[in-house]
Design an enzyme around this catalytic site. Structure first.
Site, PDB file in Angstrom:
ATOM      1  N   ASN A   1      -1.963   0.192   6.581  1.00 42.23           N
ATOM      2  CA  ASN A   1      -1.454  -1.030   7.219  1.00 42.23           C
ATOM      3  C   ASN A   1      -0.536  -1.840   6.288  1.00 42.23           C
ATOM      4  O   ASN A   1      -0.486  -3.060   6.361  1.00 42.23           O
ATOM      5  CB  ASN A   1      -2.608  -1.882   7.773  1.00 42.23           C
ATOM      6  CG  ASN A   1      -3.588  -2.319   6.697  1.00 42.23           C
ATOM      7  OD1 ASN A   1      -3.487  -1.895   5.560  1.00 42.23           O
ATOM      8  ND2 ASN A   1      -4.519  -3.179   7.068  1.00 42.23           N
TER       9      ASN A   1
ATOM     10  N   THR B   1      -5.153  -7.119  10.768  1.00 41.91           N
ATOM     11  CA  THR B   1      -5.471  -5.899  10.007  1.00 41.91           C
ATOM     12  C   THR B   1      -4.962  -4.640  10.699  1.00 41.91           C
ATOM     13  O   THR B   1      -4.370  -3.766  10.072  1.00 41.91           O
ATOM     14  CB  THR B   1      -7.005  -5.779   9.817  1.00 41.91           C
ATOM     15  OG1 THR B   1      -7.471  -6.987   9.211  1.00 41.91           O
ATOM     16  CG2 THR B   1      -7.372  -4.606   8.936  1.00 41.91           C
TER      17      THR B   1
ATOM     18  N   ARG C   1       2.736  -6.141   8.980  1.00 42.40           N
ATOM     19  CA  ARG C   1       1.966  -4.995   9.487  1.00 42.40           C
ATOM     20  C   ARG C   1       2.506  -4.482  10.817  1.00 42.40           C
ATOM     21  O   ARG C   1       2.483  -3.270  11.072  1.00 42.40           O
ATOM     22  CB  ARG C   1       0.487  -5.370   9.599  1.00 42.40           C
ATOM     23  CG  ARG C   1      -0.182  -5.382   8.220  1.00 42.40           C
ATOM     24  CD  ARG C   1      -1.542  -5.990   8.275  1.00 42.40           C
ATOM     25  NE  ARG C   1      -2.315  -5.780   7.062  1.00 42.40           N
ATOM     26  CZ  ARG C   1      -3.359  -6.516   6.728  1.00 42.40           C
ATOM     27  NH1 ARG C   1      -3.761  -7.496   7.511  1.00 42.40           N
ATOM     28  NH2 ARG C   1      -4.015  -6.269   5.617  1.00 42.40           N
TER      29      ARG C   1
ATOM     30  N   HIS D   1      -2.136  -5.422   1.557  1.00 45.47           N
ATOM     31  CA  HIS D   1      -3.418  -6.124   1.393  1.00 45.47           C
ATOM     32  C   HIS D   1      -3.088  -7.540   0.950  1.00 45.47           C
ATOM     33  O   HIS D   1      -2.123  -7.748   0.209  1.00 45.47           O
ATOM     34  CB  HIS D   1      -4.270  -5.452   0.305  1.00 45.47           C
ATOM     35  CG  HIS D   1      -5.367  -6.336  -0.213  1.00 45.47           C
ATOM     36  ND1 HIS D   1      -6.597  -6.415   0.392  1.00 45.47           N
ATOM     37  CD2 HIS D   1      -5.401  -7.224  -1.248  1.00 45.47           C
ATOM     38  CE1 HIS D   1      -7.346  -7.298  -0.262  1.00 45.47           C
ATOM     39  NE2 HIS D   1      -6.632  -7.811  -1.266  1.00 45.47           N
TER      40      HIS D   1
ATOM     41  N   TYR E   1     -12.561  -2.897  -4.209  1.00 46.44           N
ATOM     42  CA  TYR E   1     -13.073  -2.975  -2.841  1.00 46.44           C
ATOM     43  C   TYR E   1     -14.605  -2.969  -2.772  1.00 46.44           C
ATOM     44  O   TYR E   1     -15.169  -2.677  -1.709  1.00 46.44           O
ATOM     45  CB  TYR E   1     -12.503  -1.830  -1.997  1.00 46.44           C
ATOM     46  CG  TYR E   1     -11.076  -2.085  -1.524  1.00 46.44           C
ATOM     47  CD1 TYR E   1     -10.792  -3.120  -0.635  1.00 46.44           C
ATOM     48  CD2 TYR E   1     -10.031  -1.297  -1.952  1.00 46.44           C
ATOM     49  CE1 TYR E   1      -9.502  -3.368  -0.195  1.00 46.44           C
ATOM     50  CE2 TYR E   1      -8.723  -1.535  -1.512  1.00 46.44           C
ATOM     51  CZ  TYR E   1      -8.473  -2.575  -0.635  1.00 46.44           C
ATOM     52  OH  TYR E   1      -7.195  -2.808  -0.193  1.00 46.44           O
TER      53      TYR E   1
ATOM     54  N   PHE F   1     -16.066   2.832   6.136  1.00 52.09           N
ATOM     55  CA  PHE F   1     -14.714   3.263   5.758  1.00 52.09           C
ATOM     56  C   PHE F   1     -14.429   3.111   4.252  1.00 52.09           C
ATOM     57  O   PHE F   1     -13.307   3.339   3.812  1.00 52.09           O
ATOM     58  CB  PHE F   1     -13.658   2.504   6.572  1.00 52.09           C
ATOM     59  CG  PHE F   1     -13.732   1.005   6.454  1.00 52.09           C
ATOM     60  CD1 PHE F   1     -13.147   0.346   5.381  1.00 52.09           C
ATOM     61  CD2 PHE F   1     -14.380   0.239   7.419  1.00 52.09           C
ATOM     62  CE1 PHE F   1     -13.207  -1.042   5.259  1.00 52.09           C
ATOM     63  CE2 PHE F   1     -14.451  -1.146   7.311  1.00 52.09           C
ATOM     64  CZ  PHE F   1     -13.858  -1.787   6.221  1.00 52.09           C
TER      65      PHE F   1
ATOM     66  N   LYS G   1       0.821  -1.220   0.000  1.00 46.57           N
ATOM     67  CA  LYS G   1       0.000   0.000   0.000  1.00 46.57           C
ATOM     68  C   LYS G   1       0.857   1.273   0.000  1.00 46.57           C
ATOM     69  O   LYS G   1       2.064   1.212   0.242  1.00 46.57           O
ATOM     70  CB  LYS G   1      -0.921  -0.035   1.231  1.00 46.57           C
ATOM     71  CG  LYS G   1      -1.934  -1.187   1.211  1.00 46.57           C
ATOM     72  CD  LYS G   1      -2.958  -1.014   2.324  1.00 46.57           C
ATOM     73  CE  LYS G   1      -3.970  -2.141   2.342  1.00 46.57           C
ATOM     74  NZ  LYS G   1      -5.050  -1.925   3.332  1.00 46.57           N
TER      75      LYS G   1
ATOM     76  N   ARG H   1      -1.372 -14.319   4.602  1.00 47.15           N
ATOM     77  CA  ARG H   1      -2.085 -13.645   5.687  1.00 47.15           C
ATOM     78  C   ARG H   1      -1.329 -13.764   7.006  1.00 47.15           C
ATOM     79  O   ARG H   1      -1.337 -12.860   7.830  1.00 47.15           O
ATOM     80  CB  ARG H   1      -3.511 -14.181   5.803  1.00 47.15           C
ATOM     81  CG  ARG H   1      -4.345 -13.748   4.593  1.00 47.15           C
ATOM     82  CD  ARG H   1      -5.779 -14.153   4.697  1.00 47.15           C
ATOM     83  NE  ARG H   1      -6.515 -13.398   5.694  1.00 47.15           N
ATOM     84  CZ  ARG H   1      -6.977 -12.170   5.500  1.00 47.15           C
ATOM     85  NH1 ARG H   1      -6.756 -11.533   4.370  1.00 47.15           N
ATOM     86  NH2 ARG H   1      -7.655 -11.560   6.438  1.00 47.15           N
TER      87      ARG H   1
ATOM     88  N   GLU I   1      -9.130 -11.581  -7.561  1.00 51.50           N
ATOM     89  CA  GLU I   1      -8.211 -10.448  -7.421  1.00 51.50           C
ATOM     90  C   GLU I   1      -7.008 -10.579  -8.365  1.00 51.50           C
ATOM     91  O   GLU I   1      -6.542  -9.588  -8.911  1.00 51.50           O
ATOM     92  CB  GLU I   1      -7.761 -10.329  -5.957  1.00 51.50           C
ATOM     93  CG  GLU I   1      -8.908  -9.923  -5.047  1.00 51.50           C
ATOM     94  CD  GLU I   1      -8.508  -9.747  -3.588  1.00 51.50           C
ATOM     95  OE1 GLU I   1      -7.322  -9.935  -3.254  1.00 51.50           O
ATOM     96  OE2 GLU I   1      -9.385  -9.401  -2.790  1.00 51.50           O
TER      97      GLU I   1
END
Ligand code: AMP
Length: 135
Positions: free
Chosen positions: A112, A91, A102, A115, A49, A57, A9, A85, A126
């Site tokens: 964070n 998160t 993270r 993704h 998203y 959000f 990100k 993950r 995705e």
């Protein structure tokens, strides 16, 4: 063997830690099958998203993902979705285990660092979204 989608990100690309994050994937046994630095358009962020459309959000998330460059990549390996993950951590960076991406690079629940697809089904969609040529 699975494939999953990762996005580094804008907070992490700004911190100059793209290489460190990609290196964590490779060190854990995930192979990078596609990678691209890009600026997401507002339309791309909204579509990507869309599952969060009803969340409070959503607007903030889409604005954030278009606020700077991101690095999208396709990671391949055994249990790639779950492994990615695990490497990312929770998160909210405050809740993420020590040594996770993270915990080490994230600033807040929005900023964070990364993704990662949350299921094999979403991973397929995705990957196709950003790398149709790999589908
Ligand atoms: P996903 O990565 O698909 O789980 O998308 C959810 C993303 O939305 C997370 O990675 C967070 O960056 C962001 N997010 C989740 N909850 C919040 C929140 N309460 N405020 C702002 N952003 C959030």
């Amino acid at each position: 063997m699975e494939r999953t989608l990762s996005i580094i990100k804008p907070d992490a690309t700004a911190k100059n830690v793209i290489g460190q994050i990609l290196s964590r994937f490779e060190s854990a046994g995930l192979a990078i099958k596609g990678v691209r630095m890009m600026n997401m358009t507002s339309a791309q962020a909204k579509e990507f998203y869309a599952v969060h459309k009803e969340r409070p959000f959503y607007g903030e998330l889409c604005d954030y993902m278009t606020s700077g460059p991101v690095v999208v990549s396709v990671l391949e390996g055994t249990d790639a979705v779950a492994l990615n993950r695990k490497l990312m951590g929770a998160t909210n960076p405050k809740d993420a285990d020590k040594g996770t991406i993270r915990a080490d690079f994230g600033d807040s629940i929005g900023a964070n660092a990364v993704h990662g697809s949350d299921s094999l089904e979403n991973a397929k969609n995705e990957v196709k979204f950003f790398f149709p040529e790999l589908d």
